[in-house]
Design a protein around this motif. Structure first.
Motif, PDB file in Angstrom:
ATOM      1  N   THR A 196      13.647  69.139  51.439  1.00  0.00           N
ATOM      2  CA  THR A 196      13.685  68.110  52.478  1.00  0.00           C
ATOM      3  C   THR A 196      12.999  66.838  51.997  1.00  0.00           C
ATOM      4  N   LEU A 197      11.884  66.998  51.311  1.00  0.00           N
ATOM      5  CA  LEU A 197      11.170  65.836  50.779  1.00  0.00           C
ATOM      6  C   LEU A 197      12.007  65.106  49.730  1.00  0.00           C
ATOM      7  N   ALA A 198      12.705  65.846  48.885  1.00  0.00           N
ATOM      8  CA  ALA A 198      13.553  65.229  47.857  1.00  0.00           C
ATOM      9  C   ALA A 198      14.719  64.475  48.487  1.00  0.00           C
ATOM     10  N   LEU A 199      15.330  65.051  49.507  1.00  0.00           N
ATOM     11  CA  LEU A 199      16.428  64.367  50.195  1.00  0.00           C
ATOM     12  C   LEU A 199      15.926  63.110  50.893  1.00  0.00           C
ATOM     13  N   ALA A 200      14.765  63.204  51.525  1.00  0.00           N
ATOM     14  CA  ALA A 200      14.181  62.030  52.177  1.00  0.00           C
ATOM     15  C   ALA A 200      13.873  60.946  51.148  1.00  0.00           C
TER      16      ALA A 200
ATOM     17  N   PHE B  58      17.865  53.066  50.670  1.00  0.00           N
ATOM     18  CA  PHE B  58      17.729  51.991  51.645  1.00  0.00           C
ATOM     19  C   PHE B  58      16.735  50.932  51.198  1.00  0.00           C
ATOM     20  N   LEU B  59      15.702  51.327  50.466  1.00  0.00           N
ATOM     21  CA  LEU B  59      14.765  50.354  49.926  1.00  0.00           C
ATOM     22  C   LEU B  59      15.473  49.461  48.908  1.00  0.00           C
ATOM     23  N   GLY B  60      16.290  50.060  48.061  1.00  0.00           N
ATOM     24  CA  GLY B  60      17.062  49.284  47.092  1.00  0.00           C
ATOM     25  C   GLY B  60      18.050  48.340  47.755  1.00  0.00           C
TER      26      GLY B  60
ATOM     27  N   LEU C  24      19.562  42.828  49.372  1.00  0.00           N
ATOM     28  CA  LEU C  24      19.908  41.797  50.359  1.00  0.00           C
ATOM     29  C   LEU C  24      18.911  40.644  50.374  1.00  0.00           C
ATOM     30  N   VAL C  25      17.643  40.937  50.195  1.00  0.00           N
ATOM     31  CA  VAL C  25      16.632  39.890  50.311  1.00  0.00           C
ATOM     32  C   VAL C  25      16.524  39.055  49.038  1.00  0.00           C
TER      33      VAL C  25
ATOM     34  N   VAL D 209      18.108  41.845  58.052  1.00  0.00           N
ATOM     35  CA  VAL D 209      18.607  43.185  57.740  1.00  0.00           C
ATOM     36  C   VAL D 209      17.853  43.772  56.547  1.00  0.00           C
ATOM     37  N   GLY D 210      17.630  42.973  55.522  1.00  0.00           N
ATOM     38  CA  GLY D 210      16.923  43.453  54.338  1.00  0.00           C
ATOM     39  C   GLY D 210      15.498  43.877  54.630  1.00  0.00           C
ATOM     40  N   VAL D 211      14.775  43.058  55.374  1.00  0.00           N
ATOM     41  CA  VAL D 211      13.399  43.405  55.733  1.00  0.00           C
ATOM     42  C   VAL D 211      13.389  44.618  56.660  1.00  0.00           C
ATOM     43  N   GLY D 212      14.329  44.678  57.571  1.00  0.00           N
ATOM     44  CA  GLY D 212      14.431  45.841  58.451  1.00  0.00           C
ATOM     45  C   GLY D 212      14.669  47.122  57.678  1.00  0.00           C
ATOM     46  N   LEU D 213      15.553  47.071  56.686  1.00  0.00           N
ATOM     47  CA  LEU D 213      15.812  48.249  55.858  1.00  0.00           C
ATOM     48  C   LEU D 213      14.578  48.654  55.053  1.00  0.00           C
ATOM     49  N   MET D 214      13.862  47.674  54.526  1.00  0.00           N
ATOM     50  CA  MET D 214      12.672  47.989  53.745  1.00  0.00           C
ATOM     51  C   MET D 214      11.567  48.582  54.622  1.00  0.00           C
ATOM     52  N   VAL D 215      11.363  48.021  55.802  1.00  0.00           N
ATOM     53  CA  VAL D 215      10.349  48.548  56.720  1.00  0.00           C
ATOM     54  C   VAL D 215      10.728  49.960  57.152  1.00  0.00           C
ATOM     55  N   TRP D 216      11.997  50.168  57.488  1.00  0.00           N
ATOM     56  CA  TRP D 216      12.444  51.499  57.896  1.00  0.00           C
ATOM     57  C   TRP D 216      12.250  52.511  56.771  1.00  0.00           C
TER      58      TRP D 216
END
Length: 79
Positions: free
Chosen positions: A12-16, A23-25, A30-31, A48-55
């Motif tokens: 589970t940790l590896a999949l996460a 998503f960080l990439g 985007l940014v 969108v880019g900052v949102g993806l990085m924060v998420w």
């Protein structure tokens, strides 16, 4: 009879981690680059880019916390 899957937590940790890095990439793409510049205009790209990085950072923290909690619970059950 109870069956305990010893690799469930690490799987589970590896999949996460895979999802987080993806998503960080995408957020960095985007940014900080001009990729998809024709499809997504400037202010929305940043949002969108900052949102993806924060998420992705939040998701990584939650996955790590769940992994540590599951390991602690597993250790207490074995005692």
């Amino acid at each position: 009879m109870t069956f305990k899957n010893p690799g469930r937590g690490i799987n589970t940790l590896a999949l996460a981690a895979l999802v987080v890095f993806t998503f960080l990439g995408l957020g960095f793409l985007l940014v900080f680059t001009d990729a998809f510049i024709d499809n997504i205009k400037h202010p929305n790209r940043i949002y969108v880019g900052v949102g993806l990085m924060v998420w992705s950072v939040m998701r990584a923290w939650l996955a790590w916390r769940k992994y540590k909690r599951d390991n602690e619970n597993r250790e207490h059950e074995e005692e």
